[in-house]
Design a protein around this motif. Structure first.
Motif, PDB file in Angstrom:
ATOM      1  N   PRO A  96      23.997  34.001   3.344  1.00  0.00           N
ATOM      2  CA  PRO A  96      25.273  33.263   2.993  1.00  0.00           C
ATOM      3  C   PRO A  96      25.029  32.640   1.522  1.00  0.00           C
ATOM      4  N   PHE A  97      26.126  32.541   0.513  1.00  0.00           N
ATOM      5  CA  PHE A  97      25.845  31.818  -0.633  1.00  0.00           C
ATOM      6  C   PHE A  97      26.069  30.464  -0.580  1.00  0.00           C
ATOM      7  N   LEU A  98      26.740  29.857   0.466  1.00  0.00           N
ATOM      8  CA  LEU A  98      27.095  28.475   0.814  1.00  0.00           C
ATOM      9  C   LEU A  98      25.486  27.835   0.635  1.00  0.00           C
ATOM     10  N   ARG A  99      25.601  26.844   0.356  1.00  0.00           N
ATOM     11  CA  ARG A  99      24.022  26.021   0.393  1.00  0.00           C
ATOM     12  C   ARG A  99      24.191  25.458   1.649  1.00  0.00           C
ATOM     13  N   ILE A 128      23.961  20.986   2.125  1.00  0.00           N
ATOM     14  CA  ILE A 128      25.322  20.102   2.029  1.00  0.00           C
ATOM     15  C   ILE A 128      25.340  19.040   3.087  1.00  0.00           C
ATOM     16  N   THR A 182      39.761  24.622 -16.673  1.00  0.00           N
ATOM     17  CA  THR A 182      38.945  23.752 -16.606  1.00  0.00           C
ATOM     18  C   THR A 182      38.992  22.966 -14.963  1.00  0.00           C
ATOM     19  N   THR A 221      37.159  25.064 -12.712  1.00  0.00           N
ATOM     20  CA  THR A 221      35.792  24.968 -12.743  1.00  0.00           C
ATOM     21  C   THR A 221      35.088  24.184 -11.718  1.00  0.00           C
ATOM     22  N   LEU A 222      36.200  22.974 -11.396  1.00  0.00           N
ATOM     23  CA  LEU A 222      35.599  21.947 -10.639  1.00  0.00           C
ATOM     24  C   LEU A 222      35.965  21.915  -9.234  1.00  0.00           C
ATOM     25  N   ASN A 244      35.463  23.790  -6.784  1.00  0.00           N
ATOM     26  CA  ASN A 244      34.581  24.136  -5.904  1.00  0.00           C
ATOM     27  C   ASN A 244      33.359  23.141  -5.657  1.00  0.00           C
ATOM     28  N   ASP A 245      33.376  22.137  -6.552  1.00  0.00           N
ATOM     29  CA  ASP A 245      32.309  21.067  -6.461  1.00  0.00           C
ATOM     30  C   ASP A 245      32.219  20.375  -5.132  1.00  0.00           C
ATOM     31  N   VAL A 246      31.280  19.880  -4.747  1.00  0.00           N
ATOM     32  CA  VAL A 246      31.219  18.983  -3.571  1.00  0.00           C
ATOM     33  C   VAL A 246      31.236  17.400  -4.027  1.00  0.00           C
ATOM     34  N   THR A 252      30.574  13.745  -4.684  1.00  0.00           N
ATOM     35  CA  THR A 252      29.324  13.013  -4.851  1.00  0.00           C
ATOM     36  C   THR A 252      29.465  11.428  -4.261  1.00  0.00           C
TER      37      THR A 252
END
Lengths: 281, 550
Positions: free
Chosen positions: A27-30, A33, A145, A148-149, A151-153, A155
């Motif tokens: 799987p491509f997911l980390r 997390i 723009t 691009t953000l 899908n960010d997790v 913080t």
């Protein structure tokens, strides 16, 4: 012909050492997390702040506002908009249609500090850099723009509690900030107030729209332009801060149209790590 | 000149800090070129040309190159004060963004500093500069070329890419080899069939982004192989490229590998030329920054196979390559009707027919229950030779050039275009169907004086409707030209937007110096070079351009 094979072989060998690549398997997911625990990070998404730098005399600014509205409608849970009226397009006239002053000291300072004076409309997207040493993003590139953000997790997690006392028009807001990952930089918490549905004139190309509805207008900050410092050195994962702020609403503002916008930014990159919003009333 | 030499010498020693000895002869020379373009902007809100606070904006550069024997070094000064409308504001400033030194010793050529280069057609690597598009992804690093024997060229590169006034955080490493079989193999030395084979590999490194929820590859490699075969009048060329998983902002963070294939064949004889070409691009956006969009930091160059038009209305709807996926083909026949024939007349007639069509690629879901193009998945499956149903662009055009007599010469063109505005310009709109007719007639009074008239008409029921362009240009060879032009949007459905875009220009050329002045309106539009495009905002004002080389 005899040395062609050996030369190919040498080239391949050099290529092998020279060129490296990382093939990622599914799987491509980390898998690291943090998705359980006290902070409930499984439900925390990174939210994105669109700062729309605008002015009532700016002929193209309504197009930027429409772009911001569309992005907000597409991602209602992940995008927060703040319209900052500043610069020469926001300067009120002595008489005529544009006498109202939308400007704020906070907005003027941000406009100057981010070097946004030259051409409006212009925006900041969670204050990520658009080029080395620059943060401004043309409104035609806002959607890309933001994409691009998305899908960010997250913080940082922000939890807002608002208590509005109607009698004296006071907004009391408590912000709980949870750091979900280690951030080895100073971070600041900013609490702003915005107002929707202000009906005032606005230029749109060569027309003047007298009953234009101004949305997300920055009114005032609860704690200054650059807010309150949260951590002196590093926001380690698991660190939590709780801060309270209050403000009396100006009689010029309609309380039921007001929102509190809270964000945390890094001092070094200026990037806004997380933003949350809640209605005043 | 002495100062310049000193500066160059100092710079040459300073950039690399390397020491080598090479005999310099006294025949060193300096050459270069200069360009200044500036505009005084006039507010003209009717056509969306809004106030420019600075009033005057300009772009300029100077290249200085010093050559002495096998040694070359150079610098480029650039100034964007501030950048002209349509160029990214991030260029604002001035400085020396480009400097290099090259020396050649026997089989080895070494370049340090900045350089432009490409592997094959550029599918996996092209570092280039295109001023009209505001693109400059110059490398800053080291390039070594090695020619062990005649017929073999090996090339290795390592470096960062230029982004405005800074350098990419990502690093590129690559190698390319080209083998001319006719030089290498004694049996093929005299063969009429000429074969050149090539292969290349490149890898970019970009550090991980811990906030991403996906496992991101930090090293992304791409490979390509190519051939070039010719025999007599026939020539055949092709290149295939493959890129491993490269999730990026532009492909919505999918992990599918990328592929590209370009094939072209040609036949030529006196009076006849035929070219056919085909291409497929699938997920080939490749940059040193995975989160970058727009034109900066591209590593791959995916050329367009559609015809690049120069007449203004023919170029009103230009095609822009779609790196996420497209398939197309192109064919062109050029024929010259002989002198003295019925259609050729006294001087002969050139005729050219050209057709190109680009569609999307056919895509299917990558697996049960997975939506197509979903982030963090393989994205989609696609059959290699299957066209998709959506038309992106089609262009059929004819061009006839005929010289009637010593005085009269004319070029007549017709174009039929279909343009998918929602894909190419990325905003909603219907498919645009346009027909364009162009007559370009020159009357030569004598050896020195000539007048040229251009009449262009574009008809479309979509977008801004019909356009007409008229241009008259008077040339006094070789020094002077004067022209007036009007572009009139007479078919705009909105009567208030039936604007005239008028323009007057004059130019003076002497030797390698050229000065041109221009006044008028410029419509908003798109400028494309080789399938890469830039949006140009409307403007009004005086423009001056000076170019010079020495």
């Amino acid at each position: 012909m005899k040395y062609i094979g050996s030369i190919f072989f040498i080239a391949l060998l050099i290529g092998y050492f020279f060129v490296s690549c990382d093939k990622i398997e599914e799987p491509f997911l980390r898998n690291n997390i943090p998705d359980t625990g006290d902070t409930g990070t499984a439900t925390v998404k990174r939210k994105i702040l669109i700062e729309d730098y605008t002015g009532h005399k700016c002929p193209n600014c309504p197009f930027a506002a429409e772009v911001a509205k569309t992005i907000h409608e597409e991602h209602p849970d992940q995008v927060v908009v703040m319209a900052v009226h500043a610069g020469s397009f926001a300067t009120p006239d002595a008489s005529g249609n544009f006498t109202y002053d939308f400007r704020t000291p906070e907005g003027n300072q941000l406009n100057g500090d981010f070097g946004l004076g030259a051409a409006y409309p212009i925006g900041l997207i969670s204050r990520i850099t658009s080029a080395p040493g620059r943060w401004d993003v043309q409104y035609t590139k806002w959607a890309e723009t933001v994409d691009t953000l998305l899908n960010d997790v997250a913080t940082v997690k922000l939890t807002l509690t608002n208590n509005y006392v109607e009698a004296n028009r006071t907004s009391n807001v408590t912000v709980k900030t949870d750091f979900l990952t280690d951030i080895e930089q100073n971070c600041f918490l900013c609490v702003y107030l915005t107002e929707d549905s202000i009906i005032k004139p606005q230029k749109k190309q060569n027309l003047t729209i007298l009953d234009y509805i101004h949305m997300h207008v920055l009114r005032k900050s609860f704690n200054g332009t650059y807010g309150t410092q949260l951590n002196s050195a590093a926001g380690a994962a698991g660190a939590t801060f709780t801060n309270s702020f209050s403000m009396n609403l100006s009689t010029d503002w309609v309380d039921k149209n007001c929102n509190i916008v809270v964000y945390v930014f890094r001092e070094d990159t200026k990037e806004i790590l997380q933003v949350e919003t809640v209605k005043v009333k | 000149m002495k100062k310049t030499l000193l500066l160059l010498t100092f710079f040459t020693l300073a950039i690399g800090g390397f020491v080598f000895s090479q005999e310099l002869n006294s025949n060193g020379n300096i050459h270069g070129n200069f360009s200044f373009e500036g505009q005084y902007y006039i507010t003209d809100s009717a056509i969306n040309a809004y106030e420019v606070k600075e009033k005057i904006l300009s772009n300029s550069f100077l290249n200085l190159i010093y050559t002495n024997g096998n040694f070359t070094s150079g610098i480029r000064y650039e100034a964007y004060l501030g950048p002209m409308k349509g160029y990214d504001d991030a260029y604002a400033g001035n400085g020396l963004p480009y400097r290099f030194a090259t020396y050649k010793k026997d089989e080895l050529e070494v370049t340090v500093g900045n350089f432009y280069d490409q592997f094959g057609n550029g599918l996996i690597f092209r570092s280039y500069e295109e001023k009209t598009l505001g693109i400059d992804n110059a490398m800053d690093g080291i390039r070594v070329k090695f020619t062990p024997v005649n017929g073999i060229t090996l090339k290795g590169i390592v470096g960062n890419q230029r982004i405005y006034w800074a350098k990419s955080a990502g690093v590129l490493r690559g190698i390319d080899g080209e083998f001319a079989l006719n030089d290498l193999c004694s049996r093929m030395k005299d063969s009429k069939t000429k074969i050149i084979l090539g292969g290349s590999a490149i890898s970019k490194y970009q550090k991980d982004k811990p906030t991403s929820k996906y496992k991101l590859p930090v090293n992304v490699a791409a490979f390509a192989g190519r051939f070039d075969i010719s025999r007599g009048r026939f020539a055949l060329q092709g290149e295939y490229a493959y890129k491993i998983n490269d999730p990026s902002a532009l492909n919505n963070y999918i992990f599918k590998p990328g592929e590209a294939l370009f094939l072209s064949g040609s036949y030529s004889q006196k009076g006849l030329g035929v070219i056919v070409a085909a291409k497929r691009i699938d997920n080939m956006n490749f940059r040193t920054d995975r989160d970058m969009i727009g034109n900066p930091l591209t590593i791959s160059y995916l050329p367009s196979i559609t015809k690049q038009h120069t007449y203004s209305l023919a170029a009103l709807y230009p095609y822009s390559t779609q790196p996420n996926g497209e398939m197309g083909f192109f064919g062109q026949v050029e024929y010259m009707f002989k002198k003295g024939s019925k259609l050729g007349g006294k001087y002969g007639t050139d005729a050219s027919v050209n057709f190109s069509r680009i569609n999307n690629i056919k895509k299917e879901s990558p697996g049960a229950g997975i939506a197509m193009d979903s982030a963090g998945t393989m994205g989609y499956k696609s059959e290699f030779f299957a066209f998709g149903d959506e038309l992106y662009f089609q262009d059929f055009n004819l061009e006839v050039t005929h010289k009637f007599n010593k005085h009269w010469k004319a070029i007549f063109s017709y174009l039929n275009l279909i343009y998918n505005i929602s894909i190419i310009e990325n905003h909603e709109g219907p498919l645009i169907y346009a027909n364009v007719g162009i007559a370009d007639v020159t009357y030569k009074f004598n050896e020195k004086n000539a007048v040229r008239v251009e009449l262009q008409n574009l008809m479309s029921k979509q977008d801004k409707g019909d356009w007409f362009t008229g241009l008259v240009e008077y040339t006094i060879a070789p020094k002077w030209f004067f022209s007036v032009m009007d572009q009139y949007n007479y078919g705009n459905e909105d009567f208030e937007k039936r604007f005239h875009y008028y323009m007057a220009a004059l130019g003076y050329t002497k030797g390698s110096n050229r000065i041109a002045l221009q006044y008028g309106r410029q419509r908003e539009g798109i400028v494309c070079v080789g399938g890469i495009c830039r949006a140009v905002p409307a403007s009004n004002g005086f423009q001056i351009s000076i170019t010079s080389s020495f």
